[in-house]
Enzyme design. Structure first.
Site, PDB file in Angstrom:
ATOM      1  N   ARG A  21     -32.242  -2.276 -23.147  1.00 21.37           N
ATOM      2  CA  ARG A  21     -30.844  -2.033 -23.525  1.00 21.37           C
ATOM      3  C   ARG A  21     -29.951  -1.922 -22.278  1.00 21.37           C
ATOM      4  O   ARG A  21     -29.278  -2.863 -21.906  1.00 21.37           O
ATOM      5  CB  ARG A  21     -30.752  -0.754 -24.397  1.00 21.37           C
ATOM      6  CG  ARG A  21     -29.545  -0.712 -25.314  1.00 21.37           C
ATOM      7  CD  ARG A  21     -28.238  -0.478 -24.623  1.00 21.37           C
ATOM      8  NE  ARG A  21     -28.208   0.794 -23.881  1.00 21.37           N
ATOM      9  CZ  ARG A  21     -27.219   1.147 -23.074  1.00 21.37           C
ATOM     10  NH1 ARG A  21     -26.179   0.346 -22.893  1.00 21.37           N
ATOM     11  NH2 ARG A  21     -27.254   2.286 -22.423  1.00 21.37           N
ATOM     12  N   ASP A  22     -30.001  -0.794 -21.583  1.00 20.79           N
ATOM     13  CA  ASP A  22     -29.098  -0.623 -20.432  1.00 20.79           C
ATOM     14  C   ASP A  22     -29.380  -1.693 -19.377  1.00 20.79           C
ATOM     15  O   ASP A  22     -28.460  -2.185 -18.718  1.00 20.79           O
ATOM     16  CB  ASP A  22     -29.279   0.776 -19.831  1.00 20.79           C
ATOM     17  CG  ASP A  22     -28.065   1.216 -19.020  1.00 20.79           C
ATOM     18  OD1 ASP A  22     -26.967   0.730 -19.283  1.00 20.79           O
ATOM     19  OD2 ASP A  22     -28.236   2.044 -18.106  1.00 20.79           O
ATOM     20  N   HIS A 214     -30.251  10.237 -16.168  1.00 19.33           N
ATOM     21  CA  HIS A 214     -30.179   8.769 -16.205  1.00 19.33           C
ATOM     22  C   HIS A 214     -29.484   8.336 -14.910  1.00 19.33           C
ATOM     23  O   HIS A 214     -28.313   8.654 -14.702  1.00 19.33           O
ATOM     24  CB  HIS A 214     -29.371   8.385 -17.449  1.00 19.33           C
ATOM     25  CG  HIS A 214     -29.029   6.936 -17.585  1.00 19.33           C
ATOM     26  ND1 HIS A 214     -29.571   6.149 -18.585  1.00 19.33           N
ATOM     27  CD2 HIS A 214     -28.185   6.129 -16.888  1.00 19.33           C
ATOM     28  CE1 HIS A 214     -29.061   4.923 -18.484  1.00 19.33           C
ATOM     29  NE2 HIS A 214     -28.220   4.889 -17.469  1.00 19.33           N
ATOM     30  N   HIS A 216     -28.615   5.499 -11.757  1.00 17.89           N
ATOM     31  CA  HIS A 216     -28.527   4.148 -11.207  1.00 17.89           C
ATOM     32  C   HIS A 216     -28.685   4.253  -9.692  1.00 17.89           C
ATOM     33  O   HIS A 216     -28.285   5.248  -9.090  1.00 17.89           O
ATOM     34  CB  HIS A 216     -27.188   3.511 -11.586  1.00 17.89           C
ATOM     35  CG  HIS A 216     -27.153   3.085 -13.026  1.00 17.89           C
ATOM     36  ND1 HIS A 216     -27.307   1.777 -13.424  1.00 17.89           N
ATOM     37  CD2 HIS A 216     -27.034   3.806 -14.165  1.00 17.89           C
ATOM     38  CE1 HIS A 216     -27.258   1.710 -14.750  1.00 17.89           C
ATOM     39  NE2 HIS A 216     -27.098   2.918 -15.229  1.00 17.89           N
ATOM     40  N   CYS A 247     -23.726  -1.577 -15.810  1.00 14.66           N
ATOM     41  CA  CYS A 247     -22.787  -1.288 -16.884  1.00 14.66           C
ATOM     42  C   CYS A 247     -21.666  -2.315 -16.810  1.00 14.66           C
ATOM     43  O   CYS A 247     -20.975  -2.396 -15.804  1.00 14.66           O
ATOM     44  CB  CYS A 247     -22.216   0.120 -16.758  1.00 14.66           C
ATOM     45  SG  CYS A 247     -20.927   0.460 -17.968  1.00 14.66           S
ATOM     46  N   ASN A 256     -30.486   0.331 -12.876  1.00 12.41           N
ATOM     47  CA  ASN A 256     -31.131   1.622 -13.123  1.00 12.41           C
ATOM     48  C   ASN A 256     -32.222   1.831 -12.079  1.00 12.41           C
ATOM     49  O   ASN A 256     -32.721   0.877 -11.486  1.00 12.41           O
ATOM     50  CB  ASN A 256     -31.806   1.616 -14.500  1.00 12.41           C
ATOM     51  CG  ASN A 256     -30.824   1.507 -15.645  1.00 12.41           C
ATOM     52  OD1 ASN A 256     -30.474   0.418 -16.081  1.00 12.41           O
ATOM     53  ND2 ASN A 256     -30.375   2.637 -16.134  1.00 12.41           N
TER      54      ASN A 256
END
Ligand code: ZN
Length: 316
Positions: A21-22, A214, A216, A247, A256
């Site tokens: 997903r991300d 979370h 990055h 993003c 990430n």
């Protein structure tokens, strides 16, 4: 025993794998449904027990995530894996529940400018929408996880005061989520900031609501921040195999932290994640083969340590 290990004496760190997903959402290369299904299945086979698999957002806005329902129908769904889907509004949550997701993840951004760009409305309106969502998800007996994005810095507003994040967290915790997490969406945070804010959030959330992080690696602080989050009391961390991601709504955001790099570091710190590292590296290699650019993760290139030492035959 380190501080991080002490905090983990009862429960290990859980990795939530977010590459499907991300990770993929920010890649300009759009993966087919076949490729996304293969990625999710490879990850569950490597021992990942929590996977952010899809998002239920408007495919016109995020074409990388089109076909979430089809992806979920076609994966080899394992009963001991928790499959999570991201949703930003009631419509997305309804789609997530119809797809029988185990967990619904909802995100609010810590600053007004970024929240309007990401969610299309003011922070207060996003949280008001979550009230409705919380009832729907809880009635369906599914897990609800709230995230606060740009919690350590915003690409538009700059520094984000800790009190702003904690105020949002208080309003989210009133809706009784199963978990809450802080996201460094643009890799702006530094370890003491992450440790302190995570500890404050953990205090606010209490023992019944696990806190996560979370990160990055935009400015190479992602792994240090992950350790700092554990020291602050985080019980789960998001990471993406290969270190892919970013993003699309945040300028200059990059990948990430990489799951395999994070898991090796944690393992060598004495913190188990339950993941088969060799298998995860094979997934990273496979992801690298699918991409039109090399993935940023490093352990797949460098090899596992100390395992690699036993295979080297050159002298000292
Ligand atoms: Zn992210």
């Amino acid at each position: 025993m380190t501080g991080a290990q002490r905090r983990l004496s009862l429960k290990g760190i859980e990795i939530c794998e977010v590459a499907p997903r991300d990770g993929l959402q920010n890649e300009s290369q759009i993966w087919s449904v076949d490729q996304r299904v293969a990625l999710i299945d490879r990850l569950s086979e490597a021992g990942l027990r929590r996977i952010e698999a899809v998002s239920f957002v408007n495919p016109k806005r995020v074409p990388q995530m089109a076909g979430a329902e089809e992806v979920m129908l076609r994966i080899d769904r394992k009963p001991d894996v928790r499959y999570a889907g991201l949703a930003l509004n009631r419509r997305g949550v309804e789609r997530a529940l119809a797809a029988d997701m185990d967990e619904v993840r909802c995100v609010v951004v810590a600053t007004e400018t970024f929240n309007r760009r990401n969610n299309g409305v003011a922070i207060a309106d996003t949280i008001a929408g979550f009230c409705d969502i919380a009832d729907v998800v809880h009635s369906a007996s599914k897990r609800l996880t709230f995230g606060i994005a740009a919690a350590f810095g915003c690409p538009f507003e700059g520094v984000v005061p800790a009190e702003t994040v904690l105020d949002i967290a208080r309003r989210l915790l009133a809706l009784q989520p199963d978990e809450i997490w802080l996201a460094d969406t643009i890799g702006a945070g530094v370890p003491n900031q992450v440790r302190d804010l995570t500890a404050d959030l953990a205090k606010l959330a209490g023992p019944g609501v696990p806190v996560g992080g979370h990160f990055h690696n935009t400015r190479n602080t992602g792994y240090a921040n992950a350790v700092a989050a554990i020291e602050g009391g985080a019980l789960f961390l998001d990471a993406a195999v290969g270190g892919i991601g970013g993003c699309p709504f945040a300028p200059r955001a990059t990948g990430n932290i990489a799951s395999e790099d994070l898991c090796l570091m944690l393992r060598n710190m004495g913190i188990e994640t339950g993941i088969d590292l060799a298998a995860l590296i094979a997934v990273s290699d496979w992801v690298n083969d699918q991409m039109d650019r090399p993935v940023p993760a490093m352990v797949a290139k460098a090899g596992l340590f100390p395992e690699i030492a036993e295979t080297k035959e050159d002298g000292p």
